[in-house]
Design an enzyme around this catalytic site. Structure first.
Site, PDB file in Angstrom:
ATOM      1  N   SER A   1       1.634 116.818  64.902  1.00  0.00           N
ATOM      2  CA  SER A   1       2.651 115.918  64.608  1.00  0.00           C
ATOM      3  C   SER A   1       3.816 116.014  65.599  1.00  0.00           C
ATOM      4  O   SER A   1       4.629 117.052  65.404  1.00  0.00           O
ATOM      5  CB  SER A   1       3.114 115.843  63.041  1.00  0.00           C
ATOM      6  OG  SER A   1       4.063 114.841  63.132  1.00  0.00           O
TER       7      SER A   1
ATOM      8  N   ARG B   1      14.979 108.297  69.708  1.00  0.00           N
ATOM      9  CA  ARG B   1      15.577 109.647  70.091  1.00  0.00           C
ATOM     10  C   ARG B   1      16.685 109.352  70.938  1.00  0.00           C
ATOM     11  O   ARG B   1      17.689 110.105  70.871  1.00  0.00           O
ATOM     12  CB  ARG B   1      14.606 110.403  70.975  1.00  0.00           C
ATOM     13  CG  ARG B   1      13.394 110.925  70.020  1.00  0.00           C
ATOM     14  CD  ARG B   1      12.189 111.430  70.986  1.00  0.00           C
ATOM     15  NE  ARG B   1      11.119 112.142  70.180  1.00  0.00           N
ATOM     16  CZ  ARG B   1      10.184 111.399  69.361  1.00  0.00           C
ATOM     17  NH1 ARG B   1      10.172 110.310  69.489  1.00  0.00           N
ATOM     18  NH2 ARG B   1       9.256 112.153  68.831  1.00  0.00           N
TER      19      ARG B   1
ATOM     20  N   ARG C   1       4.341 106.348  52.438  1.00  0.00           N
ATOM     21  CA  ARG C   1       4.096 107.501  53.249  1.00  0.00           C
ATOM     22  C   ARG C   1       4.505 108.797  52.605  1.00  0.00           C
ATOM     23  O   ARG C   1       5.525 109.137  52.253  1.00  0.00           O
ATOM     24  CB  ARG C   1       4.342 107.159  54.582  1.00  0.00           C
ATOM     25  CG  ARG C   1       3.530 105.958  55.052  1.00  0.00           C
ATOM     26  CD  ARG C   1       4.073 105.184  56.328  1.00  0.00           C
ATOM     27  NE  ARG C   1       3.676 106.318  57.421  1.00  0.00           N
ATOM     28  CZ  ARG C   1       3.983 106.049  58.696  1.00  0.00           C
ATOM     29  NH1 ARG C   1       4.704 104.930  58.896  1.00  0.00           N
ATOM     30  NH2 ARG C   1       3.882 106.846  59.668  1.00  0.00           N
TER      31      ARG C   1
ATOM     32  N   SER D   1       9.293 105.492  71.107  1.00  0.00           N
ATOM     33  CA  SER D   1       9.523 106.734  71.090  1.00  0.00           C
ATOM     34  C   SER D   1      10.845 107.324  71.593  1.00  0.00           C
ATOM     35  O   SER D   1      11.537 107.994  70.955  1.00  0.00           O
ATOM     36  CB  SER D   1       8.425 107.764  71.420  1.00  0.00           C
ATOM     37  OG  SER D   1       7.342 107.518  70.927  1.00  0.00           O
TER      38      SER D   1
ATOM     39  N   GLN E   1       6.345 113.858  65.155  1.00  0.00           N
ATOM     40  CA  GLN E   1       7.503 113.615  64.186  1.00  0.00           C
ATOM     41  C   GLN E   1       7.822 115.065  63.462  1.00  0.00           C
ATOM     42  O   GLN E   1       9.040 115.151  63.136  1.00  0.00           O
ATOM     43  CB  GLN E   1       6.876 112.881  63.299  1.00  0.00           C
ATOM     44  CG  GLN E   1       6.797 111.248  63.750  1.00  0.00           C
ATOM     45  CD  GLN E   1       6.265 110.318  62.901  1.00  0.00           C
ATOM     46  OE1 GLN E   1       5.945 110.656  61.602  1.00  0.00           O
ATOM     47  NE2 GLN E   1       6.114 109.042  63.366  1.00  0.00           N
TER      48      GLN E   1
ATOM     49  N   ASP F   1      -4.637 104.840  73.067  1.00  0.00           N
ATOM     50  CA  ASP F   1      -4.281 103.158  72.926  1.00  0.00           C
ATOM     51  C   ASP F   1      -5.053 102.315  73.758  1.00  0.00           C
ATOM     52  O   ASP F   1      -5.017 101.299  73.733  1.00  0.00           O
ATOM     53  CB  ASP F   1      -3.111 103.052  72.488  1.00  0.00           C
ATOM     54  CG  ASP F   1      -2.649 103.478  71.050  1.00  0.00           C
ATOM     55  OD1 ASP F   1      -3.488 103.616  70.250  1.00  0.00           O
ATOM     56  OD2 ASP F   1      -1.419 103.635  70.970  1.00  0.00           O
TER      57      ASP F   1
ATOM     58  N   LYS G   1      -8.066 103.049  63.790  1.00  0.00           N
ATOM     59  CA  LYS G   1      -6.629 102.747  64.425  1.00  0.00           C
ATOM     60  C   LYS G   1      -6.869 101.324  63.538  1.00  0.00           C
ATOM     61  O   LYS G   1      -7.277 101.065  62.458  1.00  0.00           O
ATOM     62  CB  LYS G   1      -6.723 102.415  65.748  1.00  0.00           C
ATOM     63  CG  LYS G   1      -6.616 103.677  66.679  1.00  0.00           C
ATOM     64  CD  LYS G   1      -5.381 104.113  66.738  1.00  0.00           C
ATOM     65  CE  LYS G   1      -5.139 105.175  67.618  1.00  0.00           C
ATOM     66  NZ  LYS G   1      -3.711 105.453  67.711  1.00  0.00           N
TER      67      LYS G   1
ATOM     68  N   GLY H   1       8.175 105.275  60.536  1.00  0.00           N
ATOM     69  CA  GLY H   1       8.191 106.729  59.804  1.00  0.00           C
ATOM     70  C   GLY H   1       8.937 107.619  60.858  1.00  0.00           C
ATOM     71  O   GLY H   1       9.442 108.800  60.527  1.00  0.00           O
TER      72      GLY H   1
END
Length: 453
Positions: A173, A33, A128, A29, A175, A326, A353, A100
């Site tokens: 989200s 960025r 998607r 992540s 995203q 996770d 998952k 994504g």
């Protein structure tokens, strides 16, 4: 069978103490960025520890196409940015592969610059839906022309005269939130995002680190994030924190393997990601955060995990689930070696998952002699205490990397070896898992290559 061909069975055996330093991969992540914000800053951003997986490399290539200079020299990535609003129109189609996160953040970053770009991806990404991103970007004045359902390939035409936006995200989200905030950088005035449920805040932290004026506060509508448009972003020197989800495996292995003392350096401890480590401490784990510091606006520390023979079962708070979703499979492994019951509620997302992780872990743990009860959104592991977990089973991983790694960790402390039917999928998130664990002293490897003991 692995998605990549023949299944590769692996086995792990009771090991003497794990010792040394575990260098786990960088956080994905934050890697995306760092490249995008570096490209929007004025001057040279230097990034070490970048996760060099294909998804992140695709984002690096995209930033070059928009005019930033991106190159790796030695172990450090150098990004010379073009400034907010400085993106050039790319000459080629932007291929984001499987990512994504990459495509959605890049669309946001260019949507308020008067250029157009065509985006595509692999077969999976092109299925998607992108409307959840392009709908809010239209509010800024951008236009999107894609296939039905807003799918890729898609042409995004940036706004001629960008307008600031106030947007309530319809689904939780990170995203979507991040795309809107990145678009807001080149719009005048204040762009506001409202989240009913707070999501990962890597974008807000890193925007502030690069010098954007951004604030968030919790109000009656939820979390309200306000960004001042048209800042000059300052280049940064970023050491990408290492991924807390990958760190979970050497940490948990050390806690249950007698004689262990393992240091996992530079782990990201963002509160939206680090629930496992606090849960382990509540269970009585000898787990210490050393050298706490900030990197790129993110809290980071070195984790020292030592063998912990007196673990106890606990009730894991349901509201903590989002910050460790996770990590429940490997937590259930630790719970098997605790005294008493560990109850894990609020985890129904585990059923959808890469596999049904509750079912996969319950079946495997039972085969290894551990009592597990499970419902639709909860499960309970009855701990047997240190030295009392039989093992000895061959476990189906269902092509799920986290199931495979969790049972290989289990076998390091069971009485009899534990075999997983396929360790191949581990490469998707943690390609160096096997050499890293063996380097610490773990007895694990290919099932057919191991000599009989």
């Amino acid at each position: 069978m692995s998605s990549h061909g023949e299944a590769r069975a692996m086995v792990s055996r009771k090991s003497a103490g794990l010792r040394g330093q575990a260098e786990v991969p960088g956080d994905k992540s934050i890697s995306h960025r760092a490249l995008i914000l570096g490209a929007l800053a004025v001057g040279e951003t230097r990034v070490s520890g970048l996760l060099e997986g294909q998804d992140v490399l695709d984002t690096a290539r995209a930033m070059r196409a928009f005019g930033a200079e991106v190159e790796k020299r030695g172990d450090v990535w150098h990004v010379t940015g073009v400034g907010v609003g400085g993106f050039a129109e790319p000459a080629q189609v932007i291929d984001c592969g499987n990512s994504g996160t990459g495509v959605r953040l890049i669309m946001g970053a260019m949507a308020t610059t008067p250029i157009s770009a065509t985006f595509t991806g692999d077969a999976s990404l092109n299925k998607r839906p992108m409307a959840r991103i392009t709908d809010p970007l239209r509010l800024f004045g951008a236009h999107a022309y894609g296939r039905s359902g807003g799918r890729l390939p898609l042409v995004l035409v940036g706004a001629e005269q960008a307008m600031p936006v106030r947007y309530a995200t319809p689904v939780p989200s990170a995203q979507v939130k991040s795309a809107v905030l990145l678009a807001g950088l080149n719009a005048p005035g204040e762009t506001v995002v409202i989240e009913r449920e707070a999501t990962r805040d890597h974008s807000e932290r890193m925007l502030a680190g690069f010098g954007a004026v951004i604030s968030s506060e919790d109000g009656p509508e939820g979390r309200v994030i306000t960004l001042q448009g048209q800042p000059e972003l300052r280049p940064q020197v970023i050491a990408v924190p290492r991924d807390p989800s990958s760190a979970a495996f050497p940490v948990c292995a050390a806690l249950i393997t007698e004689g262990s003392d393992v240091l996992v350096p530079n782990i990201g401890l963002n509160p939206t990601r680090a629930g496992l480590f606090f849960t382990l401490q509540e269970m009585g784990a000898d787990l210490v955060f050393e050298n706490p510091r900030e990197e790129g606006g993110e809290p980071v520390a070195d984790l020292r995990a030592r063998f912990s023979p007196n673990l106890r079962g606990i009730e894991v708070p349901a509201e903590r689930a989002a910050s460790m979703i996770d990590e429940y499979p490997v937590l259930s492994v630790v719970a098997a070696f605790a005294e008493g019951r560990t109850h894990m509620p609020g985890v129904k997302e585990l059923r959808v998952k890469e596999s049904d992780r509750i079912e996969a872990m319950a079946v495997g743990l039972r085969a290894c002699g551990v009592t597990v009860e499970a419902g639709e959104d909860w499960w309970t592991v009855e701990g047997r205490g240190f030295g009392a977990v039989p093992g000895g089973a061959t476990v189906a991983t269902h092509l799920d990397h986290r199931i495979a790694m969790s049972f290989l960790v289990l076998g390091l402390a069971t009485e009899a070896p534990v075999t997983v039917d396929d360790g191949g999928p581990i490469a998707t998130s943690f390609p160096v898992f096997e050499p890293l664990m063996r380097g610490l002293g773990a007895d694990l490897g290919a099932a057919d290559a191991d000599p009989a003991r």
